[in-house]
Design an enzyme around this catalytic site. Structure first.
Site, PDB file in Angstrom:
ATOM      1  N   LYS A   1      -3.243 -10.693  -7.029  1.00 33.62           N
ATOM      2  CA  LYS A   1      -4.654 -11.106  -6.407  1.00 33.62           C
ATOM      3  C   LYS A   1      -5.685 -10.051  -6.956  1.00 33.62           C
ATOM      4  CE  LYS A   1      -5.095  -8.411  -2.295  1.00 33.62           C
ATOM      5  NZ  LYS A   1      -5.618  -8.169  -0.847  1.00 33.62           N
TER       6      LYS A   1
ATOM      7  N   LYS B   1       0.951  -1.219  -0.013  1.00 32.23           N
ATOM      8  CA  LYS B   1       0.008   0.015  -0.009  1.00 32.23           C
ATOM      9  C   LYS B   1       0.731   1.257  -0.018  1.00 32.23           C
ATOM     10  CE  LYS B   1      -3.974  -1.773  -0.325  1.00 32.23           C
ATOM     11  NZ  LYS B   1      -4.974  -2.402   0.742  1.00 32.23           N
TER      12      LYS B   1
ATOM     13  N   LYS C   1     -10.114  -4.941  -4.503  1.00 31.12           N
ATOM     14  CA  LYS C   1     -10.836  -3.802  -4.869  1.00 31.12           C
ATOM     15  C   LYS C   1     -10.447  -2.663  -5.121  1.00 31.12           C
ATOM     16  CE  LYS C   1     -13.944  -5.215  -0.852  1.00 31.12           C
ATOM     17  NZ  LYS C   1     -13.933  -5.129   0.565  1.00 31.12           N
TER      18      LYS C   1
END
Ligand code: AMP
Ligand code: TRP
Length: 324
Positions: free
Chosen positions: A192, A110, A195
């Site tokens: 992966k 992130k 969202k």
């Protein structure tokens, strides 16, 4: 057994969330005491829009009710409505080594993804997650593979606290599905489905037209055969996993079924299967969208009941730590 799990209200539910986590929730609520939280405070750690955040939280609640979470069986609540979560987070902050947080994969990813917004919340994210779990003296935490590292940290913190201040927290167990724990991105089978990257996702409430389009254009591998081979055929393997879980047929059987058939035929049938399987969720969602008062009541009741449990744990924690 008491079950706890959480999901962020950052976007729509995708089939990775469903196969990796929430499908298990629906099963578990039949025989176990289940507590599920919409973890809005976690979502504040990455860029978001305050104007439509309330709507996202409501949509997440609706999505869970639509896939079969039943308020008579499970507690469903919004994290920020039970203030004990933030309070315990602070207390656990004081026993968590910074180095442990800095080596978390999700933090590193992130930080790379949102270079301009590496905030302290992003680093401390796993402590809030530990607080979520430990407040409820949880036995089992059903999650996808990506959260395993955070669960290890939770266990470490619980043990450390118990050692330092005396037996307080139950040490939770992690439950990761054997198949489907990591559904890969449709646009890149090496990453992966996530969202925060909408192009990677097939959402549970995508229209049939969109489902067909996304599946037909999913990135696949060179070659022709429909065969599970993670190394050489990550794209087809991912689609086979999805097919297998939605059809409840083993991958081996599917390989036989599609022997001699090409990728296009396989994808076509997968799209039709998904359309049929997702239709009941979509129907239920449409019913629920019009019932805002009812949804809010479920969440309020959930928060009230959750708080009763959380308060008891927090009182013990404060006492053990020597607070007034
Ligand atoms: P999140 O969308 O990050 O709030 O994740 C909610 C739950 O879905 C967590 O238990 C995750 O581990 C799980 N999950 C998220 N993405 C995937 C994926 N691509 N495959 C399997 N499980 C996933
Ligand atoms: N961090 C989890 C995720 O992104 C969500 C989460 C927050 C969670 N608190 C939790 C999951 C407690 C399980 C238990 O997927």
């Amino acid at each position: 057994m008491r079950i706890f799990s959480g999901i962020q209200p950052t976007g729509q539910l995708h089939i990775g969330n469903y196969l990796g986590a929430t499908k298990q929730w629906v099963e578990l609520q039949k025989n176990q005491e289940c507590i599920f939280s919409i973890v809005d405070l976690h979502s504040l750690t990455i860029p978001y829009d305050p104007i439509n955040f309330q709507k996202k939280i409501m949509e997440t609640a609706i999505a869970h009710l639509a896939i079969g979470i039943e308020p008579e069986k499970s507690l469903l609540f919004v994290q920020s409505q039970v203030k004990e979560h933030t309070e315990l987070t602070w207390l656990l902050n004081t026993i968590c080594p910074v180095g442990e947080l800095q080596r978390m994969t999700q933090y590193k990813e992130k930080s790379r993804q949102f270079k301009k917004n590496i905030n302290a919340g992003l680093l401390n994210y796993p402590i809030l997650m530990a607080a979520d779990i430990l407040l409820y003296q949880t036995d089992i935490v059903p999650i996808g593979k990506d959260q395993k590292q955070h669960l290890e940290l939770t266990k470490m913190l619980a043990k450390k606290f118990n050692q330092k201040f005396g037996e307080t927290f139950k040490i939770p167990k992690t439950q990761i599905p054997k198949i489907g724990a990591k559904i890969m991105a449709l646009n890149n089978p090496k990453k992966k489905m996530s969202k925060s990257i909408p192009q990677s996702c097939l959402f549970l409430f995508d229209e049939p037209k969109t489902i067909r389009k996304k599946i037909m254009s999913a990135v696949t591998d060179t070659g022709k055969t429909i065969k599970y081979d993670l190394k050489r055929k990550p794209g087809i393997s991912n689609l086979l996993t999805i097919y297998s879980l939605f059809s409840e047929k083993p991958v081996k059987e599917l390989e036989k079924k599609f022997k001699g058939k090409g990728y296009a035929e396989f994808k076509k049938q997968l799209a039709e299967l998904l359309i049929v399987k997702l239709e009941p969720f979509q129907r239920k969602r449409k019913e629920l969208v019009a019932r805002e008062v009812y949804i809010k009541e479920i969440l309020n009741q959930g928060a009230k009941k959750a708080q009763t449990i959380a308060r008891t744990t927090l009182q013990q924690v404060k006492q053990k730590m020597g607070l007034l």
